[in-house]
Design a protein around this motif. Structure first.
Motif: not given
Length: 522
Positions: A447-455
């Protein structure tokens, strides 16, 4: 009873039923012992000596028990191999284990032949006499009955205690054998000492005990609990292929008294229709042990409600050490995996190597008192995960004020989103409450903004159809139970999650495609 140890007990009472196969076959202890003795005599004609090893590619059948009973009274390393591997992967383990014999069941002939071909290609081929087929003929192999036919059924001379050497899953490279030094001691005496471990779970020696084996033999826990049960004089009830209803049928048919399972098995049994569950009498079950993966609290409570206060939990590793939570412990400390075994120590350290305070997550380290190990042939890996005499397999957890351990997740699976540490196991447990969710994996993607997003990747129960609307409904079901920062951003659906039969999830297979081309792939 003069003492414990399968070989001693089988001589005292050869008519005791030692093995029951799922297909209905029953085998007396005297028969199993005679076959084990013949196997030792036959393998010694190949030149096998103390400290040598053998490998087997087999389902859960009586021959597995015979080979185990042979290796552990002859001072050999016993290595069952994962039959889901490819031929070259099996060949690697055979060679790395320095096996002097390879047993292959006809069901896995294609894999076994590919392994032999790979060994020969690398110049590591075994002699033809050391290739033994089980359950029929495989080209180039000697059938087991022919191999050991004509050899003595009497106990072999110069008996010393062997050991199981299982290979780790190899999620970060090729698997390594967890090897312990051999004691050189009398097999019956050492086997009797080993029966102390089941006592931690309330399992006692003597005829009448029936241990239900639900997972393939290449898992450490299968050998540990099944082997110790045999050494205590219990019957082994072997499931060839696990199914939820088949488990209940085996418990009722064999009057099984104890078993070892994983949370996925609990979840799938609980999902059986009520009329199916009520069809079977499981009242004989006195100890149901589970481990290998996090167990959602609602699943654990449902099993306790169904089977009663017989569900024990432990946390451990192939390498050794661990904790145990009795049913009473867990009900008083919901979510705990317990306290350290009497023969183990467990601590949590931060990244600087300091022990963390109560309630603070850290990397969990363990050690088994007076029992060390090495990763065979890999001193660097053996030392890499050590600290102050302890080792870790990379799990994160914390202790409460009473000394009970709670696991958060594996460190490698932790998601860091916007600088916040998020543990997928907690989210997975809550998603499993939705009636559509049969199985689920949660992990971080770029995720560009958060580093990682939850999948979240979901395997649906029967009767549900994948759709964007259902995905959003599943996410929304977390409302009021989890902070929104822990909610998956999206849900994908799959026909089947890539799990081992012991419940361990190959999360990297799901996660890696999302990270392809990203420098920070986890």
């Amino acid at each position: 009873m003069a003492g414990l140890g399968f070989w001693r007990l089988a001589q005292e009472d050869p008519d005791w039923t030692a093995v029951i196969e799922e297909s209905g076959g029953e085998y007396r202890a005297g028969e199993v012992l005679a076959a084990a003795n013949q196997t030792v005599h036959a393998l010694r004609t190949l030149g096998m000596r103390d400290g040598d090893g053998l490998t087997l590619l087999m389902p859960n059948l009586v021959q597995m028990v015979e080979i185990y009973a042979a290796a552990l009274q002859a001072g050999w390393y016993y290595t069952p191999v994962n039959f889901h591997l490819t031929g070259p992967e099996v060949a690697y383990i055979i060679h790395d284990a320095e096996a002097k014999a390879f047993f292959c069941h006809v069901r896995f002939a294609e894999i076994g032949l590919a392994a032999v071909a790979a060994l020969e290609k690398e110049g590591h081929g075994l002699p033809k006499a050391a290739l033994i087929s089980v359950g029929g003929e495989i080209p180039g192999f000697t059938p087991l009955e022919e191999f050991r036919g004509g050899h003595s059924t009497e106990l072999p001379p110069d008996r010393t205690y062997g050991a199981a050497m299982h290979y780790t899953s190899g999620t970060t490279g090729r698997p390594k054998g967890v090897r312990r030094a051999l004691s050189g001691q009398d097999p019956d005496t050492m086997a009797e000492l080993g029966t102390t471990f089941p006592g931690f779970f309330g399992i006692t020696p003597g005829k009448g005990g029936v241990h239900l084996v639900t997972s393939p033999n290449y898992h450490t826990a299968v050998t540990q609990f099944g082997g110790n049960s045999l050494q205590m004089g219990h019957t082994l009830a072997l499931m060839d292929k696990w199914t939820p209803e088949g488990t209940l049928e085996m418990i009722q048919r064999t009057r099984a008294t104890h078993t070892h399972m994983v949370p996925t098995q609990f979840h799938r049994m609980l999902n059986l229709p009520d009329e199916v569950k009520k069809r079977y009498d499981v009242s004989s079950m006195k100890v149901a042990i589970h481990a290998a993966a996090p167990c959602p609290q609602h699943v654990k409570r449902a099993m306790l409600d169904w089977w009663g206060p017989v569900v024990y939990e432990y946390y451990a590793a192939t390498e050794g050490g661990g904790t145990i939570a009795t049913p009473e412990d867990w009900l008083a400390h919901p979510g705990t995996v317990g306290k350290a075994w009497p023969i183990s120590e467990v601590k949590a350290f931060d990244d600087d190597g300091d022990e963390v305070p109560v309630g603070t997550p850290g990397t969990v380290y363990m050690k088994m008192l007076a029992a060390d190990f090495e990763y065979k042939g890999d001193r660097a890996k053996t030392e890499a995960n050590r600290h102050a005499g302890f080792f870790t397999v990379g799990d994160v957890g914390y202790f409460d004020e009473d000394g009970f351990l709670y696991l958060c997740d594996r460190k490698i699976d932790m998601i860091i989103s916007g600088g916040v540490n998020i543990y997928p196991a907690e989210i997975e447990g809550e998603l499993l409450r939705h009636p559509a969710v049969g199985d689920v994996a949660v992990f971080g993607i770029p995720d560009e903004d958060w580093g990682e997003q939850i999948k979240a990747v979901v395997e649906l129960n029967e009767g549900y159809t994948a759709s964007d609307e259902l995905g959003q409904e599943i996410i929304a079901s977390l409302d009021g139970r989890l902070a929104r920062l822990k909610w998956p951003k999206s849900v994908d659906f799959t026909d089947q999650l890539p799990r081992e039969p012991n419940g361990k999830l190959f999360k990297r297979r799901l996660r890696d495609p999302y990270w392809a081309g990203h420098e920070t792939a986890i």
